[in-house]
Design a protein around this motif. Sequence first.
Motif, short mmCIF file in Angstrom:
data_model
loop_
_atom_site.label_atom_id
_atom_site.label_comp_id
_atom_site.label_asym_id
_atom_site.label_seq_id
_atom_site.Cartn_x
_atom_site.Cartn_y
_atom_site.Cartn_z
N PHE A 249 -10.37 -9.45 -1.15
CA PHE A 249 -11.70 -9.97 -0.80
C PHE A 249 -11.74 -10.25 0.69
O PHE A 249 -10.72 -10.33 1.37
N ASP A 250 -12.92 -10.36 1.22
CA ASP A 250 -13.08 -10.74 2.61
C ASP A 250 -13.90 -12.02 2.67
O ASP A 250 -14.15 -12.66 1.65
N GLU A 251 -14.33 -12.42 3.85
CA GLU A 251 -15.03 -13.69 3.99
C GLU A 251 -16.37 -13.70 3.26
O GLU A 251 -16.85 -14.73 2.84
N ASN A 252 -16.96 -12.53 3.09
CA ASN A 252 -18.31 -12.49 2.54
C ASN A 252 -18.39 -12.03 1.10
O ASN A 252 -19.43 -12.13 0.48
N GLY A 253 -17.33 -11.52 0.57
CA GLY A 253 -17.41 -11.09 -0.82
C GLY A 253 -16.24 -10.22 -1.22
O GLY A 253 -15.41 -9.83 -0.41
N VAL A 254 -16.19 -9.92 -2.52
CA VAL A 254 -15.12 -9.09 -3.05
C VAL A 254 -15.25 -7.68 -2.49
O VAL A 254 -16.34 -7.22 -2.17
N VAL A 255 -14.12 -7.03 -2.32
CA VAL A 255 -14.15 -5.67 -1.82
C VAL A 255 -13.49 -4.74 -2.82
O VAL A 255 -12.67 -5.16 -3.63
N ASP A 256 -13.87 -3.48 -2.76
CA ASP A 256 -13.16 -2.44 -3.48
C ASP A 256 -12.83 -1.36 -2.46
O ASP A 256 -13.45 -1.27 -1.40
N VAL A 257 -11.83 -0.57 -2.77
CA VAL A 257 -11.36 0.44 -1.83
C VAL A 257 -11.40 1.79 -2.53
O VAL A 257 -11.01 1.91 -3.69
N VAL A 258 -11.89 2.78 -1.81
CA VAL A 258 -11.90 4.16 -2.32
C VAL A 258 -10.84 4.93 -1.54
O VAL A 258 -10.92 5.03 -0.30
N LEU A 259 -9.84 5.47 -2.24
CA LEU A 259 -8.78 6.26 -1.62
C LEU A 259 -8.99 7.74 -1.95
O LEU A 259 -9.37 8.08 -3.08
N GLU A 260 -8.70 8.59 -0.97
CA GLU A 260 -8.72 10.03 -1.20
C GLU A 260 -7.54 10.66 -0.46
O GLU A 260 -7.13 10.20 0.60
N LEU A 261 -7.01 11.75 -1.03
CA LEU A 261 -5.84 12.43 -0.48
C LEU A 261 -6.20 13.88 -0.16
O LEU A 261 -6.82 14.57 -0.99
N PHE A 262 -5.78 14.35 1.03
CA PHE A 262 -6.09 15.72 1.46
C PHE A 262 -4.83 16.38 2.03
O PHE A 262 -3.96 15.71 2.60
N GLU A 263 -4.77 17.68 1.88
CA GLU A 263 -3.81 18.44 2.68
C GLU A 263 -4.34 18.44 4.12
O GLU A 263 -5.48 18.83 4.37
N ALA A 264 -3.53 17.98 5.05
CA ALA A 264 -4.02 17.77 6.42
C ALA A 264 -4.47 19.06 7.08
O ALA A 264 -5.51 19.09 7.76
N LYS A 265 -3.73 20.15 6.90
CA LYS A 265 -4.03 21.39 7.60
C LYS A 265 -5.26 22.07 7.04
O LYS A 265 -6.16 22.48 7.78
N THR A 266 -5.33 22.19 5.73
CA THR A 266 -6.44 22.93 5.10
C THR A 266 -7.62 22.04 4.78
O THR A 266 -8.70 22.53 4.42
N LYS A 267 -7.43 20.71 4.84
CA LYS A 267 -8.45 19.72 4.49
C LYS A 267 -8.85 19.80 3.02
O LYS A 267 -9.92 19.34 2.62
N THR A 268 -7.98 20.42 2.21
CA THR A 268 -8.24 20.53 0.77
C THR A 268 -7.99 19.18 0.11
O THR A 268 -6.92 18.58 0.28
N LYS A 269 -8.95 18.72 -0.68
CA LYS A 269 -8.79 17.45 -1.39
C LYS A 269 -7.85 17.64 -2.58
O LYS A 269 -7.95 18.61 -3.31
N VAL A 270 -6.93 16.68 -2.75
CA VAL A 270 -5.96 16.73 -3.85
C VAL A 270 -6.53 15.98 -5.04
O VAL A 270 -6.96 14.82 -4.91
N ASP A 271 -6.55 16.64 -6.19
CA ASP A 271 -7.08 16.02 -7.41
C ASP A 271 -6.10 14.95 -7.90
O ASP A 271 -4.91 15.22 -8.11
N CYS A 272 -6.60 13.73 -8.06
CA CYS A 272 -5.72 12.59 -8.38
C CYS A 272 -6.32 11.71 -9.47
O CYS A 272 -7.55 11.59 -9.60
#
Length: 761
Positions: free
Chosen positions: A677-700
């Motif tokens: 949480f932060d000072e103003n409210g609860v937080v959620d985080v969205v994570l994503e993974l990519f191959e750096a060179k091709t920018k292809t998103k990894v299915d997770c």
Amino acid sequence: MRLLLAALAVPLTLFPLAAPQKPGAQPASPVTPQMLAPIEQVARQLAKGGREVEANDLLTALEKLGFPQANLDKLAKACKDDLGKAKSVIDSLPAGAKQLRTTSKQLAAVMGKLEGDAQAELARNILRLDGEAEAAHKVLGHEKVGRNWVPAEQKELRERRGKILEQIQASKKLEVPLVMGQVDDPVIQAACKTKATFARYGPFEVRTNFSQEKTARILRETMRAWALSNYLMSGTLKLPSAREGQPITGLWALIDSREQYKAFAAECAKNGEVREQVAAMIDNLNGFDHKSGTYVMLGQWEAECQAAILVQTWPWPRDGVMAPLAAGHLNWLSLTCFGTLLPGHTVGESKTALQGTTKVEESEDEKREREERLRLAKAGIAGSRSWMAFLAERGQDPPIANSFVDQLGMLTGDDLHKWTSIVDYLQEADLLSPAFKTLRRSKDAHVYQRYADALGFGVGELEARWRRWILGVRPGVAERIDKENLNAWPKEALAVLEYMNEIRENAFKGRVEGLWKLKFDPELSESCALHAHYLTLHPEQKKWPDAHEEYADKEAYTVEGAWAGLHSVIVWGNVRDYIDAIDGWMGTFYHRLPLVDPGLLRIGWGWEGEFVVMDTGSLAAPYDKPFVVVWPYDGQKDVPVHFFGDEHPDPIPGDTPGSVIEQNILGYPVTLQTNPFDENGVVDVVLELFEAKTKTKVDCHFSTPSEPTNPELAPPGAWCLMPKGHLKPNTEYRVTAEWKKGSLQTKTGVQKRMEWTFRTK
């Protein structure tokens, strides 16, 4: 060593000659000044090395052993001066430990010349020097249980502790039949503009603006703690009575957004929907009674919600003469079941002066020790015990006679921890329930007399019994200054500690402030070794959750081993060394989290056969500063491509529990841990993974605290990506993280963003 041996050549003329005995007088003590002389030099070396507690213990032992007062005064002054000049604290003094053991054997050899109290007193002082002196333990009637010596009077308490631990385990498995769903709740609607998710058990109902899993878990775990209290108070592990159609007597509305909660609370105060007294301080409250009969609470932290609901539903009297016992018991339950203090309570250091020692300004290491112990007092019953033992060893614990308050909320700080520890003792002595029942009936007499009538002994005796219990049979100075004590220090201990701190330094660099470096705890390690030994005798328990448990009717069961099992990460199989074990845990989801939690302060380690046990749960406290920890860390190289082994429980459950072998199907997990949480409210985080060179998103697969991949486990403040296939070798990957503020139904835009890269092997 030469200096130590030189100290043996003490001129005999330094010591006064014994006066001739009169007829009928007690025989002179067989302990001579010459026997004690070597202890002087060890005390000086410890003082010069900043080991204040051990140096003072030797001064106390010398005094009680009859060391001439003039020499003792001179030595005490020298030690005080040495302590004042010490710049750092030495880890060990093996030569000093060896000398103390030699002196203890000499003293034990003459112990047979004494009888009765004199013999017992000498035995106690021998144990101050060398806690492993078997002859002294036998004189005092101690019995060896596992690796520990136990006073005969406490053997039954140890057995009772084992029974309580069994009931703690059993309570966590109790089926709590809940009614769940959604409902139109006026509070949740007004505060959050959404329907409420609810969970009901018997007369108790919780309504929230967050997920069904979290809502149910809060009420379920509260009822399980309630059942544990019932066992300790009445002898039966039983949930509150519940029947169909039962009217609701307790209703809570939990709001996970601080912003929405604060706005609603202010509106209620403005509109007269709370009592005038409450309205005046509404800005400082995390919960209040609404005029509708609902208790409205800020619901960011599950543990705090559970503790608050437990206190409000607990059926025993909590104020008046029973307030200290009630506060101690409820805090014990909260620490044991939820890992948090009672709601609205804090920890503060005792200001009691240290009596009878050569106390000097604390070194940096000693200040760190005190800060660590104080932090540990905030979470978990083991941490609370550790803090009270720390204070009791120094004579700094608050006297219970000064804390007989008559309201539950008036007991705070060290007074609360002292009564929590007193109740811990009374529960093991099976005295808590009778005391409560007698106090309920007693009237008129002074509070001290009422407690004496309820317990069968006075307040002073209660303090004395508690002190013997909390300190137990303490290790002698020899054990505490000798790292070659293999019972307490497994041969891998320092290597394990170094490797763990290396991992944490890589993960924490620039992200975690303050204390985070681990220490090695010998007592936890002995318990881990006991559990590893138990598992070697019962390999049929190589499954979840059996590997974490010990059963009292099986060979090698111990209370300490059972505790370690419940608070440790465990691995078995093809483990070649400690690096294999730690890397294995780091290659999973659930088992990685405690290893890189900034709140972890001390670890225990045990290894026997194929079983490796590391206690990461007993001495850990919530980290109360902002932090973000990711793994793999930014720039990490040689990252494995696949998940490690077969994690239990399954982070991605199959149709049958334990049927998924993660290593075969999942890539190396990516985790992010933070304050959720932060000072103003609860937080959620969205994570994503990519191959750096091709920018292809990894299915997770993606597990979050609000939407866990395994609904039974939702680690707070932890997000995890588990690739749905092995990662590519020698490939750079990029991770992005976006923070979004708000509840599950009302997330707003991106509040913060970070990204980092790592490369696989």
